[in-house]
Design an enzyme around this catalytic site. Structure first.
Site, PDB file in Angstrom:
ATOM      1  N   SER A  45      -0.831  66.118  42.540  1.00 37.70           N
ATOM      2  CA  SER A  45      -1.859  67.168  42.557  1.00 37.70           C
ATOM      3  C   SER A  45      -1.320  68.295  43.426  1.00 37.70           C
ATOM      4  CB  SER A  45      -3.178  66.657  43.154  1.00 37.70           C
ATOM      5  OG  SER A  45      -3.089  66.606  44.581  1.00 37.70           O
ATOM      6  N   TYR A  69      -2.849  69.550  46.028  1.00 38.00           N
ATOM      7  CA  TYR A  69      -3.073  69.106  47.415  1.00 38.00           C
ATOM      8  C   TYR A  69      -1.901  68.237  47.893  1.00 38.00           C
ATOM      9  CZ  TYR A  69      -4.201  65.384  50.644  1.00 38.00           C
ATOM     10  OH  TYR A  69      -4.105  64.444  51.642  1.00 38.00           O
ATOM     11  N   HIS A  70      -1.544  67.223  47.081  1.00 34.92           N
ATOM     12  CA  HIS A  70      -0.445  66.342  47.495  1.00 34.92           C
ATOM     13  C   HIS A  70       0.866  67.129  47.610  1.00 34.92           C
ATOM     14  CE1 HIS A  70      -3.289  63.189  45.940  1.00 34.92           C
ATOM     15  NE2 HIS A  70      -2.792  62.496  46.938  1.00 34.92           N
ATOM     16  N   ARG A 106     -13.981  71.922  56.005  1.00 34.88           N
ATOM     17  CA  ARG A 106     -14.338  70.815  55.115  1.00 34.88           C
ATOM     18  C   ARG A 106     -15.852  70.803  54.857  1.00 34.88           C
ATOM     19  NH1 ARG A 106     -16.462  67.553  53.181  1.00 34.88           N
ATOM     20  NH2 ARG A 106     -16.203  65.324  52.979  1.00 34.88           N
ATOM     21  N   LYS A 112       1.343  68.692  50.895  1.00 35.46           N
ATOM     22  CA  LYS A 112       1.799  67.721  51.904  1.00 35.46           C
ATOM     23  C   LYS A 112       3.319  67.527  51.825  1.00 35.46           C
ATOM     24  CE  LYS A 112      -2.256  66.122  53.605  1.00 35.46           C
ATOM     25  NZ  LYS A 112      -2.661  65.566  54.881  1.00 35.46           N
ATOM     26  N   THR A 167     -17.024  54.460  38.043  1.00 33.39           N
ATOM     27  CA  THR A 167     -16.231  55.413  37.252  1.00 33.39           C
ATOM     28  C   THR A 167     -14.739  55.090  37.326  1.00 33.39           C
ATOM     29  OG1 THR A 167     -16.212  56.869  39.186  1.00 33.39           O
ATOM     30  CG2 THR A 167     -17.898  57.325  37.522  1.00 33.39           C
ATOM     31  N   GLN A 208      -0.084  58.269  54.335  1.00 35.41           N
ATOM     32  CA  GLN A 208      -1.281  57.419  54.314  1.00 35.41           C
ATOM     33  C   GLN A 208      -1.847  57.271  52.894  1.00 35.41           C
ATOM     34  OE1 GLN A 208      -4.783  56.835  57.369  1.00 35.41           O
ATOM     35  NE2 GLN A 208      -5.052  58.770  56.320  1.00 35.41           N
ATOM     36  N   ASP A 257     -11.420  72.292  65.369  1.00 33.01           N
ATOM     37  CA  ASP A 257     -11.825  72.329  63.956  1.00 33.01           C
ATOM     38  C   ASP A 257     -12.498  73.677  63.676  1.00 33.01           C
ATOM     39  OD1 ASP A 257     -12.245  69.598  61.967  1.00 33.01           O
ATOM     40  OD2 ASP A 257     -13.113  71.498  61.294  1.00 33.01           O
ATOM     41  N   ASN A 258     -12.438  74.093  62.410  1.00 30.32           N
ATOM     42  CA  ASN A 258     -13.159  75.316  62.007  1.00 30.32           C
ATOM     43  C   ASN A 258     -14.249  75.003  60.978  1.00 30.32           C
ATOM     44  OD1 ASN A 258     -11.571  74.729  59.816  1.00 30.32           O
ATOM     45  ND2 ASN A 258     -10.962  76.838  59.387  1.00 30.32           N
ATOM     46  N   THR A 292       0.751  61.867  53.064  1.00 26.67           N
ATOM     47  CA  THR A 292       0.059  60.997  52.115  1.00 26.67           C
ATOM     48  C   THR A 292       1.054  60.214  51.269  1.00 26.67           C
ATOM     49  OG1 THR A 292      -1.249  61.041  50.075  1.00 26.67           O
ATOM     50  CG2 THR A 292      -0.240  63.102  50.695  1.00 26.67           C
TER      51      THR A 292
HETATM   52  N1  USQ Z   1     -10.144  57.134  40.762  1.00 21.03           N
HETATM   53  C1  USQ Z   1     -10.916  56.517  39.766  1.00 21.03           C
HETATM   54  N2  USQ Z   1     -12.248  56.761  39.765  1.00 21.03           N
HETATM   55  C2  USQ Z   1     -12.861  57.560  40.697  1.00 21.03           C
HETATM   56  C3  USQ Z   1     -12.077  58.173  41.699  1.00 21.03           C
HETATM   57  C4  USQ Z   1     -10.713  57.943  41.691  1.00 21.03           C
HETATM   58  O1  USQ Z   1     -10.407  55.783  38.912  1.00 21.03           O
HETATM   59  O2  USQ Z   1     -14.083  57.722  40.612  1.00 21.03           O
HETATM   60  C5  USQ Z   1      -8.689  56.884  40.804  1.00 21.03           C
HETATM   61  C6  USQ Z   1      -7.856  58.153  40.793  1.00 21.03           C
HETATM   62  O3  USQ Z   1      -7.631  58.591  39.477  1.00 21.03           O
HETATM   63  C7  USQ Z   1      -6.603  57.687  41.529  1.00 21.03           C
HETATM   64  C8  USQ Z   1      -7.116  56.649  42.537  1.00 21.03           C
HETATM   65  O4  USQ Z   1      -8.412  56.261  42.055  1.00 21.03           O
HETATM   66  O5  USQ Z   1      -5.726  57.055  40.656  1.00 21.03           O
HETATM   67  C9  USQ Z   1      -7.254  57.173  43.958  1.00 21.03           C
HETATM   68  O6  USQ Z   1      -8.057  58.326  43.933  1.00 21.03           O
HETATM   69  P1  USQ Z   1      -8.799  58.894  45.236  1.00 21.03           P
HETATM   70  O7  USQ Z   1      -9.698  60.009  44.799  1.00 21.03           O
HETATM   71  O8  USQ Z   1      -9.397  57.801  46.048  1.00 21.03           O
HETATM   72  O9  USQ Z   1      -7.557  59.393  46.105  1.00 21.03           O
HETATM   73  P2  USQ Z   1      -6.656  60.714  46.016  1.00 21.03           P
HETATM   74  O10 USQ Z   1      -7.242  61.782  45.195  1.00 21.03           O
HETATM   75  O11 USQ Z   1      -5.283  60.272  45.658  1.00 21.03           O
HETATM   76  O12 USQ Z   1      -6.678  61.234  47.498  1.00 21.03           O
HETATM   77  C10 USQ Z   1      -7.113  60.434  48.626  1.00 21.03           C
HETATM   78  C11 USQ Z   1      -7.480  61.352  49.772  1.00 21.03           C
HETATM   79  C12 USQ Z   1      -6.253  62.117  50.196  1.00 21.03           C
HETATM   80  C13 USQ Z   1      -5.141  61.131  50.529  1.00 21.03           C
HETATM   81  C14 USQ Z   1      -4.859  60.210  49.334  1.00 21.03           C
HETATM   82  C15 USQ Z   1      -3.865  59.126  49.598  1.00 21.03           C
HETATM   83  O13 USQ Z   1      -8.518  62.222  49.396  1.00 21.03           O
HETATM   84  O14 USQ Z   1      -6.580  62.940  51.317  1.00 21.03           O
HETATM   85  O15 USQ Z   1      -3.994  61.869  50.803  1.00 21.03           O
HETATM   86  O16 USQ Z   1      -6.085  59.553  48.993  1.00 21.03           O
HETATM   87  S1  USQ Z   1      -2.929  58.666  48.163  1.00 21.03           S
HETATM   88  O17 USQ Z   1      -3.857  58.416  47.043  1.00 21.03           O
HETATM   89  O18 USQ Z   1      -2.160  57.493  48.470  1.00 21.03           O
HETATM   90  O19 USQ Z   1      -2.101  59.810  47.861  1.00 21.03           O
END
Ligand code: USQ
Length: 385
Positions: free
Chosen positions: A179, A181-182, A35, A185, A253, A208, A31-32, A144
């Protein structure tokens, strides 16, 4: 097996290292601290502080009698990467080493370019190092579920059989990430698939969903061995955030209508999915893809469950819909397949009230550390954000 964990300091990297070590594997972590550094820069402190990797390895050895080796350096620095792979010569590489936050990637231009540069170069250097120093090693890459987006058809595990004008072919399932980030991936998956075809690499790409919790079999009663636990808007994931919000008496939220549905899993299941994947390697020349989650929930479902668990503990929990800072569908079809890891032997942990109350118990111990300022800042996805 000799297993190298890239991103071994992270929320999931460190628990994975302990789990594989506990199961008799020879483990090294790399790791560096990117994060940690980004969280400090964005004033997004964790719920509790944790020692750095050398100290975590020492604590693990004192607790378990087992050794984990740590390498501190940047996966984007080829000389460092080559040195580690030549010295350790892994049989499996678990690759978590990426900028992991969707909101961070949407913050500003410099955050976007850091995400692209870091995530793609880290993956490319991993591929080049495997080819140069351990060509038979199995790469287990954390992708993801967000790579697929929320299409209006069933989501398959990685691949889709397409029939077009009377002919058939199997393609990667169409990706449309929500996003930057996604999107990195998605690009990682393309890089891996290209080199699987060129160099016969063995790769498992794990799609995941959002993970929750901090307790694992290895860290029970050992708070110094807990993983990072973020609750801020940038690095925290939704369920962990909601528990902290409930404890802080901050209205949960829910973004927009709250019908956004994703596949979720307990951190314990992440560790089991990784171990099952590592112990049953993909074939040479195979890109194996699993959808890694155990149950689906909408944001409203999660908020309701957190409210009910919090109220059992005597907390007064309010749910509040706020303008969605992201661009995403708030009501949509969602039916992803997820049988691959179950077929390998995964025994899921589901989100029960007891599990939620376990998370509440740890968060309540750190109530004084919660800063309302970082819970919501409204990182916008739109062009004018
Ligand atoms: N959300 C809310 N309120 C909040 C935070 C999030 O309604 O306070 C909603 C977001 O709009 C979204 C959902 O909850 O629709 C999930 O958001 P999240 O922040 O938990 O997840 P996400 O940004 O998608 O990313 C996280 C991880 C990421 C992983 C991903 C899996 O940070 O590393 O890749 O989950 S997935 O969501 O299936 O792409």
């Amino acid at each position: 097996m000799k297993i190298l964990i890239l991103g071994g300091d992270g929320y999931l990297g460190w628990p994975t290292a302990m789990n594989l070590s506990a199961h008799g594997h020879e483990v090294a972590v790399l790791d560096n601290y990117l994060r940690r550094k980004l969280a400090t820069e964005e004033e997004s402190g964790p719920l509790y502080d944790l020692p750095e990797l050398a100290e975590r390895c020492r604590l693990w050895q004192a607790h378990s009698g087992k050794e984990i080796t740590s390498y501190i350096g940047d996966l984007c620095d080829w000389d460092f990467v080559a040195g580690v792979f030549q010295t350790f010569t892994p049989e499996a590489v678990v690759h978590y080493a990426e900028q992991p936050s969707a909101p961070y990637s949407m913050l500003r231009r410099s955050a976007a370019t850091l995400t692209i540069n870091n995530n793609l170069l880290a993956t490319a250097n991993t591929i080049f190092a495997v080819r140069a120093f351990c060509p038979d090693a199995h790469i287990v890459k954390l992708g993801t579920m967000g790579e697929y987006g929320t299409p209006n058809i069933d989501i398959e595990e990685g691949w889709l059989d397409v029939e077009h004008k009377g002919r058939k072919h199997k393609f990667l399932y169409p990706r449309q990430a929500g996003s930057l980030y996604h999107t990195t991936k998605v690009m990682d998956t393309d890089l891996l698939w290209f080199y699987v075809r060129m160099w016969d690499l063995r790769v498992t790409d794990l799609m995941q969903g959002p993970v929750y919790g901090m307790m694992t079999d290895e860290n029970e009663g050992q708070p110094d061995l807990y993983p990072h636990f973020a609750y801020d808007e940038i690095f925290g994931t939704v369920l962990n955030r909601f528990v902290v919000q409930a404890v802080a008496n901050y209205p949960l939220t829910v973004y927009g209508k709250g019908g956004q549905t994703r596949g979720y899993l307990n951190i314990k299941d992440t560790l089991n999915c990784i171990r099952l994947s590592v112990e049953t390697p993909a074939d040479a020349g195979e890109l194996r893809i699993f959808n890694q989650f155990v149950e689906t929930f909408s944001v409203n479902d999660l908020a309701g469950r957190v409210k009910s668990a919090g109220e059992q503990l005597g907390l007064d929990v309010e749910i509040k819909s706020i303008d969605n800072p992201r661009k995403e569908m708030e009501e949509h079809y969602y039916n992803p397949a997820h049988t691959g890891l179950l077929d390998l032997g995964l025994e899921p942990h589901f989100l029960t009230e007891e599990v939620l109350q376990g998370i509440f118990a740890v968060v309540l111990q750190h109530k004084d550390r919660i800063s309302d300022d970082c819970i919501f800042r409204g990182v916008k996805w739109s062009r004018t954000g």
